[in-house]
Structures are given as C-alpha cells and as structure tokens.
Write an enzyme that holds these catalytic residues in place. Sequence first.
Site, mmCIF file in Angstrom:
data_model
loop_
_atom_site.group_PDB
_atom_site.id
_atom_site.type_symbol
_atom_site.label_atom_id
_atom_site.label_comp_id
_atom_site.label_asym_id
_atom_site.label_seq_id
_atom_site.Cartn_x
_atom_site.Cartn_y
_atom_site.Cartn_z
ATOM 1 N N ASP A 6 -1.062 16.224 20.556
ATOM 2 C CA ASP A 6 -0.106 15.897 20.060
ATOM 3 C C ASP A 6 -0.084 16.087 18.567
ATOM 4 O O ASP A 6 0.800 16.281 17.610
ATOM 5 C CB ASP A 6 0.429 14.359 20.030
ATOM 6 C CG ASP A 6 1.140 14.158 21.464
ATOM 7 O OD1 ASP A 6 1.565 15.284 22.106
ATOM 8 O OD2 ASP A 6 1.244 13.113 21.820
ATOM 9 N N ALA A 18 -6.543 3.205 7.947
ATOM 10 C CA ALA A 18 -4.770 3.302 8.246
ATOM 11 C C ALA A 18 -4.586 4.144 9.564
ATOM 12 O O ALA A 18 -5.106 3.394 10.684
ATOM 13 C CB ALA A 18 -4.170 3.990 7.132
ATOM 14 N N TYR A 19 -3.722 5.068 9.529
ATOM 15 C CA TYR A 19 -3.441 5.924 10.729
ATOM 16 C C TYR A 19 -4.829 6.152 11.565
ATOM 17 O O TYR A 19 -4.871 6.204 12.847
ATOM 18 C CB TYR A 19 -2.771 7.239 10.389
ATOM 19 C CG TYR A 19 -1.880 8.105 11.407
ATOM 20 C CD1 TYR A 19 -1.953 7.483 12.673
ATOM 21 C CD2 TYR A 19 -1.537 9.363 11.045
ATOM 22 C CE1 TYR A 19 -1.277 7.999 13.656
ATOM 23 C CE2 TYR A 19 -0.805 9.646 12.223
ATOM 24 C CZ TYR A 19 -0.776 9.280 13.379
ATOM 25 O OH TYR A 19 0.156 9.888 14.319
ATOM 26 N N ASP A 50 0.603 -1.233 0.057
ATOM 27 C CA ASP A 50 0.124 -0.079 -0.067
ATOM 28 C C ASP A 50 0.956 1.443 -0.031
ATOM 29 O O ASP A 50 0.506 2.212 -0.608
ATOM 30 C CB ASP A 50 -0.885 0.163 0.975
ATOM 31 C CG ASP A 50 -1.989 -0.885 1.051
ATOM 32 O OD1 ASP A 50 -2.269 -1.444 -0.153
ATOM 33 O OD2 ASP A 50 -2.794 -1.187 2.050
ATOM 34 N N GLY A 51 1.879 1.182 0.513
ATOM 35 C CA GLY A 51 2.889 2.379 0.684
ATOM 36 C C GLY A 51 3.467 2.526 -0.428
ATOM 37 O O GLY A 51 3.478 3.908 -1.077
ATOM 38 N N LYS A 80 -7.354 4.489 12.160
ATOM 39 C CA LYS A 80 -7.984 3.470 12.853
ATOM 40 C C LYS A 80 -7.127 3.257 14.003
ATOM 41 O O LYS A 80 -7.711 2.857 15.100
ATOM 42 C CB LYS A 80 -8.017 2.056 12.066
ATOM 43 C CG LYS A 80 -8.622 0.882 12.703
ATOM 44 C CD LYS A 80 -8.651 -0.397 11.862
ATOM 45 C CE LYS A 80 -9.400 -1.399 12.397
ATOM 46 N NZ LYS A 80 -8.719 -1.937 13.918
ATOM 47 N N GLU A 104 -4.556 10.324 4.155
ATOM 48 C CA GLU A 104 -4.919 11.400 5.110
ATOM 49 C C GLU A 104 -3.831 12.584 5.274
ATOM 50 O O GLU A 104 -2.877 12.327 4.667
ATOM 51 C CB GLU A 104 -4.931 10.624 6.686
ATOM 52 C CG GLU A 104 -3.524 10.404 6.993
ATOM 53 C CD GLU A 104 -3.020 8.805 6.799
ATOM 54 O OE1 GLU A 104 -1.765 9.122 6.340
ATOM 55 O OE2 GLU A 104 -3.477 8.058 6.808
ATOM 56 N N ARG A 111 -5.716 20.919 22.185
ATOM 57 C CA ARG A 111 -4.329 20.842 22.743
ATOM 58 C C ARG A 111 -3.726 19.248 22.840
ATOM 59 O O ARG A 111 -4.761 18.578 23.336
ATOM 60 C CB ARG A 111 -4.206 21.615 23.903
ATOM 61 C CG ARG A 111 -2.454 21.588 24.504
ATOM 62 C CD ARG A 111 -2.513 22.535 25.369
ATOM 63 N NE ARG A 111 -2.254 23.918 24.948
ATOM 64 C CZ ARG A 111 -1.085 24.427 24.440
ATOM 65 N NH1 ARG A 111 -0.023 23.587 24.296
ATOM 66 N NH2 ARG A 111 -0.999 25.826 24.159
#
EC number: 2.7.1.23
Length: 265
Positions: free
Chosen positions: A151, A163-164, A51-52, A166, A123, A149
């Site tokens: 990360d 992806a990220y 996928d990358g 989930k 994303e 506020r």
Amino acid sequence: MPDRKNVYLFYSPSDELEPKIQEMRAIGKKYGFRLVHDFNEANIIASIGGDGAFLQAIRKTNFREDCLYVGINTGRLGFYTDFDIDNLEGIQEGLRSDNVEVFKYPTLDVTVDGSNTFQCLNECSIRSQIIKTFAIDVYIDDLYFETFRGDGMVVSTPTGSTAYNKSLRGAIVDPRLKSMQLTEISSLNNNEYRTLGSPLLLSGDRELVLKVVQDGNDHPIIGADNEALSIRHSHEIRIKVSDKVIKTVKLKNNSFLQKVKRSFL
C-alpha cells in the site's frame, strides 16, 4: 530571546480562542515583543493549536531557518508544543526564565521527478490512491535494495518517528541521531514478492530513492507531514536528511524522552 522581538501568530481564529489571544498579546507587549502581520517580518513564529497546527505553521511559513518556532497547545500537550494556552503563567515564566532552550529538529529534503522539491518535518509518505497495491523499486545510495509491493512506504525523521511511523510499528528514534527511517505500509511477502519486512534506519548521509514501477497504478499520493501534495504522474522520489533544521523553543524539563513516556507509557 533578547534580540528576537517580532512575533507572528499562526492560528485559526475563533470566538473561544480570541480572549486568550488577547491575554497573550498583553503578556508579549509587557516583555517588549511586537506582533507582526507578515511572517516574513517575524523572527519568532508561534503556532497555536496542536502538533498539526505546528506542522502547518512551519509549512505555510516556508521552513524558515532564520527564526524560532514556538508551539502553544490548545488541548493536550504534544511533541512539538511545550506551552499551554490555558497556562498563561507558564508562558510568562518561560519568557523571563532560563528554563527554555533552543532545540533543532531535523528535516527531510524530498525531490520528485527531479523538479518538485519540498521539506518535511515529520515524514514523507507515498501511498496508493486506489484500492490496489503498487510496486516501488528501492535504491539506497544508487544500490538496488529491493522491490516493494503493497500500500505504500513512509520515510520519517527521528522526531516524526512517534507519528505515522509508530502506527506502522516503526522504531522510536532519538532526535539526536541524524537519520531517517523507512517503514512499509502493508507489504506483500510471498514467493513472488519479497521485502525486508521491517523498518530500516538509515544514516543521515544516505540518499534513498523510490522508483514507482509503471504497472497501471503509477499515480500514488505523496504526503508531506499532514498534507497531501498535488503531484501526479510521480515516477521517482529522492529523499535525504536535510542540512536545514527547524529551531524551536522548548522547556528544558520537557525532553523528547519525557514526551515519549508521557504519551505512550
């Protein structure tokens, strides 16, 4: 794909992969396909990897709308790769059968500080580049919604929801829904800072604006799919679901829900 015969292969060459590439070339030639060395001359772009590699193929070839993208996996089948390089018979069958169809993947349009524009298939993420939280004022259609506020935040497409997004406990979204999802990364929620605290699914006609609060940590990292962008001093990120789509060739018997089931259940 009778009128699409120019094929560009996107992959990282290796001694192990090259014999399989040669076999694929022979199969393509048998069915009248022509390999081109410039992706601008192609009307089919095939990524070979996972996928990358598929995400990189789309980004490096500029999110072309006038061609078809095909994902060929070199390992475990992913969400964007329907074909397997170790199953050349399956690839050949796809070339001559009606078991394939064109599926349109939604993308995001992202504008940073009114000048830097790009697209995302999975994303767009905004994260602190140092070990310190930072604040973001969140606006939806020019309505002030909250001050975050923590990360960082991730805005995903329906296909990117697996992806990220989930991993942050965001929802998996059917790609038939034209939408985007806003998900928090380690938000602070106390008497001073208060956020929604859950993923937010937005309609495809909304515009999301993230304004970085200037409080000493105002140089976050902007991520586009699996690539960090060298954009510094970012103050405002505008995100909306694009009118542009990525056209891919997929197997009819390998739907999004079947991929979700195979990957997570």
